[in-house]
Structures are given as C-alpha cells and as structure tokens.
Design a protein around this motif. Structure first.
Motif, short mmCIF file in Angstrom:
data_model
loop_
_atom_site.label_atom_id
_atom_site.label_comp_id
_atom_site.label_asym_id
_atom_site.label_seq_id
_atom_site.Cartn_x
_atom_site.Cartn_y
_atom_site.Cartn_z
N VAL A 11 -13.20 -4.48 5.65
CA VAL A 11 -12.34 -5.36 6.19
C VAL A 11 -12.47 -5.02 7.79
CG1 VAL A 11 -10.73 -6.05 4.39
CG2 VAL A 11 -10.39 -4.11 5.57
N PRO A 12 -12.68 -5.81 8.63
CA PRO A 12 -12.44 -5.47 10.10
C PRO A 12 -11.14 -4.96 10.74
CG PRO A 12 -13.46 -7.74 9.67
CD PRO A 12 -12.71 -7.33 8.44
N VAL A 13 -10.15 -5.59 10.13
CA VAL A 13 -8.80 -5.22 10.42
C VAL A 13 -7.63 -5.23 9.45
CG1 VAL A 13 -8.24 -7.67 11.14
CG2 VAL A 13 -6.99 -5.77 12.23
N ALA A 14 -6.80 -4.19 9.32
CA ALA A 14 -5.83 -4.16 8.22
C ALA A 14 -4.70 -3.45 8.69
CB ALA A 14 -6.50 -3.40 7.00
N SER A 15 -3.62 -3.32 7.91
CA SER A 15 -2.34 -2.50 8.05
C SER A 15 -2.73 -1.13 7.35
CB SER A 15 -1.31 -3.25 7.52
OG SER A 15 -1.45 -3.19 6.09
N GLU A 16 -2.05 -0.11 7.95
CA GLU A 16 -2.10 1.06 7.16
C GLU A 16 -1.82 1.17 5.39
OE1 GLU A 16 -3.55 3.83 7.72
OE2 GLU A 16 -4.15 3.66 9.88
N GLU A 17 -0.66 0.24 5.45
CA GLU A 17 -0.12 0.13 4.30
C GLU A 17 -1.20 -0.57 3.33
OE1 GLU A 17 3.40 -2.65 1.90
OE2 GLU A 17 3.05 -2.68 3.91
N ALA A 18 -1.93 -1.73 3.75
CA ALA A 18 -2.99 -2.29 2.73
C ALA A 18 -4.02 -1.31 2.52
CB ALA A 18 -3.36 -3.50 3.61
N LEU A 19 -4.58 -0.65 3.46
CA LEU A 19 -5.52 0.38 3.16
C LEU A 19 -5.23 1.49 2.12
CD1 LEU A 19 -6.89 0.77 6.79
CD2 LEU A 19 -7.71 -0.63 5.18
N HIS A 20 -3.85 1.83 2.21
CA HIS A 20 -3.42 2.57 1.29
C HIS A 20 -3.25 2.44 -0.13
CE1 HIS A 20 -1.13 6.19 -0.58
NE2 HIS A 20 -0.31 5.21 -1.02
N LEU A 21 -2.91 1.01 -0.34
CA LEU A 21 -3.04 0.37 -1.40
C LEU A 21 -4.52 0.05 -2.18
CD1 LEU A 21 -0.06 -2.24 -1.15
CD2 LEU A 21 -0.07 -0.24 -2.53
N LEU A 22 -5.36 -0.26 -1.06
CA LEU A 22 -6.74 -0.55 -1.67
C LEU A 22 -7.39 0.74 -1.95
CD1 LEU A 22 -7.75 -2.87 1.16
CD2 LEU A 22 -7.28 -3.50 -1.22
N ASP A 23 -7.07 1.84 -1.66
CA ASP A 23 -7.70 2.99 -2.08
C ASP A 23 -7.72 3.26 -3.35
OD1 ASP A 23 -8.55 4.20 0.47
OD2 ASP A 23 -6.84 5.26 1.07
N GLY A 24 -6.81 2.81 -4.10
CA GLY A 24 -6.52 3.01 -5.63
C GLY A 24 -7.29 1.91 -6.33
#
Length: 230
Positions: free
Chosen positions: A163-176
């Motif tokens: 993703v080009p742009v994202a929130s830190e919260e979203a990236l944390h959730l995507l890690d899993g």
C-alpha cells in the motif's frame, strides 16, 4: 503539507522499488483490490514482470427484521473462496436453506461485479504462489485483511500487502495477516487515503478492464492453470 504522491501511477512506481526481491520470480502474482488499487498494482506488476489480476471480496448478507437489517454471515472472494463467521451462524441458527440462499445471492452479485471489471479470461490458479495484494491506501486495513483470509483459502502460499499510504494502526493489524507488509508513506496524523494524493479520482470499471488487458497482453496472457469462476 504536500501529498506524498501525485497520482496512483507514481505510487505504484514507488512501491515497486520497495519490492526488488520479488522481481522476475516465476511464483509471484499481483492482485489488486478494485477499483483504486488497480492503477497502483499495474505499475507493480509491470516492474516485477508478474501477472496481474483482481482480488474481489463480496459480503454474504442475510436480511433480518423487522426492522429490516442485514447481518454479515461471511465473505465470498474472487479468486473463488468462501469464509463464514461460525459464531454468527450459530447465534442466528439459520437453516441450511437460508444459508444456501444467502451464499447464492452473494455469488451472483460477485459474478456481476467481476464480469464488469475483467475481460472474459479465466483467473489463474493461486495454488502455491506468492501473492502481492495491492490497494491504493488503507485507514484500518479491513479490506486487505478480508482479502488475505480468502486468498489463503484459494491456495496462496505467502502474502505480501503493498500500500502506498496507510495509518500505523492499519499496518500493525496487517502484520498479523501477511508475511510481509510494504508501505511508502505513514502520515501522522493519518486523515484519509485521498489525502495521500495530489490527484485522487474515481477509477471506472472500463479503466480496470483496460489496465488488465494491457497487463495481460504485455505478459503473454493471464498465465497459469485456471480456477473456477466465483
């Protein structure tokens, strides 16, 4: 403050430079979440020399009432996969007939959406493949996480979120949900996906079809053995 990207094409080119380890691999497929993810994914697929297609997610809904409200029973995907919420089904106590009707209705709706966006070629199998799942940005990561669950059911071996742009919260959730998450811009505070672009406009079904056709022509067609239609 200036937006990180002028447009989705630039965003895709920038993301592709963060994925050099996937370039030229024969086991890589790039899938875009429509509609906005398609122009981004087109540039990534071109840079990686990988096939491009869509990852489409359709909710399986059941109407209840009165008052009328719709409950989400699960998700149906293209590539073909089904994921149901067992807890919701147990709580509702739906009959097999009612559940079958809801799934059939979702399948018809999904088929209509896919036919509007894709040329008629069958979708290539994802069995054992490394799949790069692309959107033009995410606030909470919900759509990408839903797609991840369905793509694993469709046989994907490993998943990369791009993703080009994202929130830190979203990236944390995507890690899993993904083996790898690649993001070029993490604005703080994160306001919206359109705020990441100087030009952010709607992408039509016709544009999606045109980009897929261009990608398939340049890649010698949509490669791989086909899987069933949704």
């Amino acid at each position: 403050m200036d937006a990180p990207f002028r447009h989705r094409t630039e965003a895709g080119e920038t993301l592709a430079r963060s994925l050099p380890h996937l370039a030229g691999r024969e086991d890589v497929t790039v899938l875009a979440l429509p509609h906005g993810g398609v122009p981004v994914a087109f540039e990534i697929a071109r840079a990686l020399r990988a096939p491009l297609d869509l990852a489409v997610v359709q909710p399986v809904l059941h109407a209840m009432g009165p008052p009328r409200r719709e409950v989400t029973l699960g998700w149906l995907g293209s590539p073909a996969a089904l994921q149901l919420h067992d807890a919701t089904l147990n709580a509702l106590g739906l009959s097999d007939e009612a559940l079958g009707q809801a799934i059939s209705r979702a399948r018809r709706q999904l088929r209509q959406r896919v036919r509007a966006m894709r040329p008629g070629a069958p979708m290539a199998s994802l069995e054992g493949r490394r799949v790069v799942v692309v959107d033009d940005g995410t606030v909470a990561g919900v759509a990408l996480r839903r797609a991840a669950g369905l793509l694993r059911r469709a046989g994907a071996r490993a998943l990369v979120a791009a993703v080009p742009v994202a929130s830190e919260e979203a990236l944390h959730l995507l890690d899993g949900a993904f083996e790898e998450v690649v993001c070029c811009s993490r604005p703080e505070p994160f306001v919206s996906v359109p705020g990441g672009y100087g030009s952010y406009r709607d992408v039509s079904d016709a544009e999606v079809r045109a980009l897929l056709t261009r990608a398939w022509d340049s890649h010698g067609g949509n490669l791989g053995s086909s899987i069933p239609s949704p």
